[in-house]
Each structure stands twice: as C-alpha cells, then as structure tokens.
Motif scaffolding. Structure first.
Motif, PDB file in Angstrom:
ATOM      1  N   PHE A  95      33.424  50.338  31.188  1.00 25.21           N
ATOM      2  CA  PHE A  95      33.468  49.066  31.892  1.00 25.21           C
ATOM      3  C   PHE A  95      32.241  48.827  32.763  1.00 25.21           C
ATOM      4  N   HIS A 124      28.481  40.227  43.708  1.00 20.24           N
ATOM      5  CA  HIS A 124      27.766  40.945  42.655  1.00 20.24           C
ATOM      6  C   HIS A 124      26.452  40.284  42.317  1.00 20.24           C
ATOM      7  N   ASN A 144      32.593  34.713  31.732  1.00 22.05           N
ATOM      8  CA  ASN A 144      31.580  34.864  32.787  1.00 22.05           C
ATOM      9  C   ASN A 144      30.663  33.645  32.916  1.00 22.05           C
ATOM     10  N   VAL A 148      49.622  36.291  39.421  1.00 23.12           N
ATOM     11  CA  VAL A 148      48.569  35.537  38.724  1.00 23.12           C
ATOM     12  C   VAL A 148      48.799  35.619  37.214  1.00 23.12           C
ATOM     13  N   GLU A 149      48.534  34.507  36.524  1.00 19.34           N
ATOM     14  CA  GLU A 149      48.628  34.511  35.068  1.00 19.34           C
ATOM     15  C   GLU A 149      47.435  35.245  34.482  1.00 19.34           C
ATOM     16  N   ARG A 159      44.573  31.520  37.417  1.00 22.27           N
ATOM     17  CA  ARG A 159      44.649  32.329  36.225  1.00 22.27           C
ATOM     18  C   ARG A 159      43.455  33.269  36.188  1.00 22.27           C
ATOM     19  N   THR A 160      43.636  34.415  35.565  1.00 25.10           N
ATOM     20  CA  THR A 160      42.558  35.390  35.470  1.00 25.10           C
ATOM     21  C   THR A 160      42.216  35.632  34.007  1.00 25.10           C
ATOM     22  N   PHE A 210      36.901  40.784  35.454  1.00 28.57           N
ATOM     23  CA  PHE A 210      37.725  39.602  35.261  1.00 28.57           C
ATOM     24  C   PHE A 210      37.077  38.406  35.954  1.00 28.57           C
ATOM     25  N   LYS A 248      39.874  37.845  31.139  1.00 27.10           N
ATOM     26  CA  LYS A 248      39.049  39.017  30.882  1.00 27.10           C
ATOM     27  C   LYS A 248      37.647  38.522  30.525  1.00 27.10           C
ATOM     28  N   ARG A 275      38.468  35.252  37.965  1.00 25.83           N
ATOM     29  CA  ARG A 275      39.686  34.675  38.532  1.00 25.83           C
ATOM     30  C   ARG A 275      39.385  33.220  38.871  1.00 25.83           C
ATOM     31  N   GLU A 326      35.567  45.978  48.467  1.00 29.61           N
ATOM     32  CA  GLU A 326      35.322  47.336  47.999  1.00 29.61           C
ATOM     33  C   GLU A 326      33.895  47.726  48.379  1.00 29.61           C
ATOM     34  N   ASP A 382      30.763  55.165  31.210  1.00 30.55           N
ATOM     35  CA  ASP A 382      31.887  54.316  31.625  1.00 30.55           C
ATOM     36  C   ASP A 382      31.962  53.040  30.782  1.00 30.55           C
ATOM     37  N   GLU A 434      35.883  33.053  40.810  1.00 32.35           N
ATOM     38  CA  GLU A 434      35.487  34.308  41.467  1.00 32.35           C
ATOM     39  C   GLU A 434      35.376  35.408  40.426  1.00 32.35           C
ATOM     40  N   PHE A 435      34.230  36.114  40.453  1.00 34.46           N
ATOM     41  CA  PHE A 435      34.033  37.256  39.561  1.00 34.46           C
ATOM     42  C   PHE A 435      34.663  38.476  40.218  1.00 34.46           C
ATOM     43  N   VAL A 436      35.585  39.122  39.522  1.00 35.09           N
ATOM     44  CA  VAL A 436      36.287  40.278  40.080  1.00 35.09           C
ATOM     45  C   VAL A 436      35.967  41.493  39.221  1.00 35.09           C
ATOM     46  N   LYS A 437      35.382  42.509  39.856  1.00 38.64           N
ATOM     47  CA  LYS A 437      35.017  43.702  39.079  1.00 38.64           C
ATOM     48  C   LYS A 437      35.222  44.922  39.949  1.00 38.64           C
ATOM     49  N   PRO A 438      36.327  45.630  39.733  1.00 41.39           N
ATOM     50  CA  PRO A 438      36.479  46.886  40.473  1.00 41.39           C
ATOM     51  C   PRO A 438      35.370  47.836  40.027  1.00 41.39           C
ATOM     52  N   GLY A 439      34.913  48.698  40.929  1.00 42.05           N
ATOM     53  CA  GLY A 439      33.853  49.654  40.600  1.00 42.05           C
ATOM     54  C   GLY A 439      34.158  50.399  39.311  1.00 42.05           C
ATOM     55  N   LYS A 440      35.401  50.813  39.172  1.00 45.17           N
ATOM     56  CA  LYS A 440      35.846  51.464  37.943  1.00 45.17           C
ATOM     57  C   LYS A 440      36.958  50.601  37.366  1.00 45.17           C
ATOM     58  N   GLY A 441      36.683  49.982  36.268  1.00 50.36           N
ATOM     59  CA  GLY A 441      37.699  49.111  35.687  1.00 50.36           C
ATOM     60  C   GLY A 441      37.015  47.890  35.112  1.00 50.36           C
ATOM     61  N   GLN A 442      37.749  47.132  34.290  1.00 45.05           N
ATOM     62  CA  GLN A 442      37.073  46.040  33.609  1.00 45.05           C
ATOM     63  C   GLN A 442      36.918  44.806  34.481  1.00 45.05           C
ATOM     64  N   ASN A 451      44.709  48.320  38.015  1.00 43.81           N
ATOM     65  CA  ASN A 451      43.460  47.742  38.533  1.00 43.81           C
ATOM     66  C   ASN A 451      43.637  46.277  38.918  1.00 43.81           C
TER      67      ASN A 451
END
Lengths: 321, 186
Positions: free
Chosen positions: A49, A105, B6, A174-175, B53-54, B37, B56, B39, A240, A47, B27-35, A188
């Motif tokens: 990511f 996390h 980060n 959101v920007e 603003r968010t 960000f 990568k 925020r 999640e 994966d 806030e650290f945003v990390k979907p289980g599958k996905g990159q 996502n």
C-alpha cells in the motif's frame, strides 16, 4: 502571469526552519548521529500500500534506462547502517510516495526517522514524547492499546469480533465497498474514519497493533497473552504523526514478510518490484537490538503552526513545483 | 469521462447510482500502513440529499454531464417555468421539482443560474439578493422608521417577507434569498 509564488508564507517557512533546527539540536544533545542515506535505490519498498516513484537512470542520455526507485522511507538503508555498527542514528530528509496528495499528504515530504540501540517500543515512546513536547505545546501523551481504543470508542472487542461485525460497524458510519474478508482493511477503515476523528482532544500513542499489522515490528505477547506487534503510532489532534517499532531482527522472518508482501502485490495486481535482499543479508550479520520510528515533519510543523493544509508549511507543493 | 478516486475534487460532478452528484468535501485518507481512500461528502443534485462515502483509490466514477448556465427567467405557463440563454435565445422549461424553493424569488427578466443535466434543467439557483415589489401589506405608519416591529408583506412573486412597519404597497425591496430576510428599500 504564471503562479510562481509559494503557497506557504515566508513567516511560516521561517518558523519551519526553527523547528528543523530544534529537532537537530535534540539529537545532537542525545548523541544520536545524523546520517543522510540514499533515497535513490535499485530496490523499492515491499509494502503493497505504499507506491514508489520510478526513476530512469541512464549511463548516457541515449543509453537504455535502468529503473530505479525513490525511497518511501530511509528504513532499509538505515538498517544496513545499523548492522554495520554505526550506533543510534537519525535521518531527516525528503522521501517520496506516489499517489499521496491531500490536506496532509504531498508526494514529496520530509520524514524524520531515527533508531535507538537497546530501546524497545516503550522506551522509544518516551523519547518521541520528549522531542514532540519540546516543539508542540501539549501535555503528557496518553498510552492506549489498539484493542482498548476500539473498546473505548466503539465498544468493540477486536479479539472477539468477526470481520463481518467490523464491516457492519463501519457501514453504520460511512458507505464504503471493500473485500468483506479483508479484516485489516476494515480495522484500518474504522481506525482512520471513525476513531481518529475522536482522538482530537488528547494526544495519544496507540500501542500493541494487531500482529497482522506488524510491518517490520517484532511480535510480543499482550497482557492477555494475545500476540501483538511491538508497534505504536502517535496521534496528535487526531492526526497520524509517527509510527514506531521495536525492530524485527530475525532475517528469516524478514525474508518471509518481504515475500508475503510481494505475494499480496501479485494478488492485488500491483507492480512487482525488486525486493531489498541486502536488508536480509544485513540482518543475517546482525541488526543490533533497537527501536525505530518515522515522524512526519511537515505534519509536526502544521500542528505547531495550527494550520490546516500541508501547502501552508512547505515551500512548494507537488502541483506547484 | 471517468475519474479515478484520487482525481476527485470539490465541485466535480459525477454519476452515482444513476443520479448526478456534486462533490462538496474531498479528503485523501491514507493510514501509514494500509490502503488509500478518498472520503467524500457529496450532494445528490436531484434530491438535494447530502451524504458521505469513501472510495478505494482504484475505484472509478463516471463524470456527470452537468453544467451551470446563466439564464433569464421568462414566464410560468402554469406547468413549466421557462428560461432563456440571453446570447443564443435557447429556451428551457423547468418543472416544479427542479425549480423548488427558488420559485418564490423568480421575477420575469431576472437572471438566475440553471443547472442542466444531459441538457435538462434540474435545479435553479437565484442570486443572493433580489429586488421585488410589495403587492400587499398593511398600510405603512409614517414616522415609524426608527422603531422596531415588523409585519408580513406579500411580494409580486408570492413570497411573504417580514418587513418594517413603514413599508408601503408598491415599494421595491431588496431581499436576501438565502435567509428570506428583508434587507432594505431598493
């Protein structure tokens, strides 16, 4: 004086231990076997990511290092066990992900992963619900497809919307800058930034993910005929909590997805790491029809104890370890 | 100094679109599958505007040369408000844009916090409480201390504060600068 104390209270850690015991009891009753497969491997998750932590192994302290990887989930190892005929299994233990640090996390965290023979995604959701509701004081868990939640919360038909429309919707909230053509990226973002916060009030399984986000799930046809992934995610209070699949058993498709991930890694300038080809070999012999799910135990404990930071439910965070 | 997404954390000052900003909520945003960000809710230190603003994980931001220093307020020359660092006697002149609402609480020789960007004052933060003298108010009513009712009082700095009826001209009052409310007689 150095800060030697754990961030979590002793009381919270006692409650955590009681939850871990309940989980083990559940699987004992269900006759699901506990395994503790390796978390140190010569191969890494494909994966793009998810980033594995690299570890040096040396035959002797001065010998040349062999690069190994801490596993980001026990999935590959557990599937090899399944192909060997072990039956339904669970593993609850530490896994590692580089770069993941925040309120929800910690780079080292406790994952509960289990596989049920002859279950599909729908049957597995019932199993997840039974376990989760034995620990959290929540009512029945709603089921809603990925397409329906976008329609319900944002009024967007994802099967009809262009990527540009998705990006446009995101910018209203959101920007953010992202590759304009990265459709799954925009989906996502909308999911994690806009929809998830709207899921605070009721626990929900989001089902039938877009085929492009299938990971290791098999594909199936949705009610309207659109191919979707036999994948679900559980959200409780907008967090999640679990991600499950009716598992892919086709070795050729598995090989294709591993290579596609490697290709994406190359395109994004991410490290190319050894792919787990033994998984493909195991699938060639035959992975039994099964469904599997991974659940974040620390988050489950956070929800049970109603706390806001992961540091309140684990003895030491990465920065304090 | 550049920060990757980060590394962002509350209170960090960075440059964004040419303006210095401070991080208020990260806030650290990390979907289980996905990159992944990051925020962020941040405040533009020049305009005070707060926005979200968010970023990568691989985006980076330039740090802003912003620092907060305690200084003594000296005087206003009609155009600039002058402040001094007590130990080094360095002086700084801040214009009305930087001083903003803090102006009405500034009393000579009081200490306040001056935010400097590239060594120029961009914001003044006064203490939560100040003690100011009443310059002008209607005559006090003796024996009225327990009753309700209030009247306006103009302080020596120009601020107008609602005070109890018994307050006299020349009294020194403790004021909460966050709400602008009278607290007590000092």
């Amino acid at each position: 004086m150095r800060d030697w104390k754990p961030a979590a209270s002793v009381e919270n850690l006692q409650k955590r231990a009681a939850i871990l015991a309940l989980i083990r009891q559940y699987f004992t009753e269900q006759q699901v076997l506990e395994v503790d497969a390796a978390v140190l491997s010569q191969c890494a998750v494909s994966d793009p990511f998810i980033d594995s932590l690299e570890v040096n192994f040396r035959g002797h302290p001065t010998a040349e290092a062999e690069l190994c990887y801490l596993q980001t989930s026990p999935e590959y190892a557990m599937k090899r066990l399944l192909a060997a005929g072990i039956g339904s299994i669970y593993q609850m233990g530490k896994v590692f992900r580089s770069g993941e640090e925040g309120r929800f996390h910690n780079p080292e965290f406790t994952m509960l992963e289990w596989y049920r023979l002859e279950f599909d995604d729908v049957a597995l959701m019932k199993d997840v619900e039974q376990l989760v509701r034995s620990i959290l004081a929540i009512g029945p868990i709603r089921r809603c497809t990925y397409a329906d939640i976008f329609m319900e919360k944002l009024g967007i038909d994802i099967n009809q919307s262009s990527t540009e429309q998705l990006a446009c919707e995101m910018h209203r909230h959101v920007e953010v800058e992202l590759d304009p053509d990265d459709r799954d990226g925009w989906l996502n973002l909308l999911m994690s930034h806009v929809i998830e916060p709207m899921l605070k009030d009721e626990p929900v399984f989001i089902t039938d993910y877009p085929a492009s986000q299938s990971a290791l799930a098999r594909l199936k046809a949705a009610a309207d005929g659109v191919p979707v992934a036999a994948r679900f995610e559980l959200f409780v209070e907008g967090i999640e909590l679990a991600n499950g699949y009716h598992e892919l058993t086709d070795p050729q498709e598995q090989q294709r997805r591993l290579e596609a991930d490697q290709h994406t890694r190359q395109t994004l300038g991410l490290p190319q790491r050894p792919l787990e080809q033994r998984l493909v070999s195991a699938l060639e012999v035959g992975l039994p029809d099964c469904a599997g799910v991974a659940l974040g135990v620390d988050r489950l404990v956070m929800l049970a104890l109603q706390v806001t930071h992961i540091e309140q439910v684990i003895p030491f965070t990465f920065r304090n370890a | 100094m550049a920060y990757s997404a980060n590394q962002l954390k509350n209170g960090l000052k960075v440059m964004l679109e040419g303006d210095p900003c401070t991080m208020q909520d990260v806030e650290f945003v990390k979907p289980g599958k996905g990159q992944a960000f990051t925020r962020v809710k941040m405040r533009n230190l020049l305009t005070g505007r707060v926005w979200e603003r968010t970023f990568k994980a691989n985006e980076s931001l330039e740090g802003a040369d912003v620092m907060d220093r305690d200084m003594e307020y000296l005087y206003n020359d009609g155009e600039l408000y002058h402040f001094m660092v007590p130990v080094t006697f360095e002086q700084y002149g801040a214009d009305m844009t930087a001083v903003g609402d803090a102006a009405k609480w500034l009393k000579e020789n009081d200490t306040c916090m001056v935010t400097l960007w590239n060594d120029n004052p961009i914001a003044i933060t006064v203490g939560n409480f100040v003690e100011l003298e009443v310059m002008e108010t209607d005559p006090g009513m003796k024996g009225d201390t327990a009753q309700g009712g209030s009247k306006p009082a103009k302080m020596t700095t120009g601020a107008v504060v609602k005070v109890p009826l018994f307050i006299e001209q020349g009294d020194i009052l403790k004021i909460d600068t966050r709400s602008g409310d009278y607290v007590s007689r000092a």
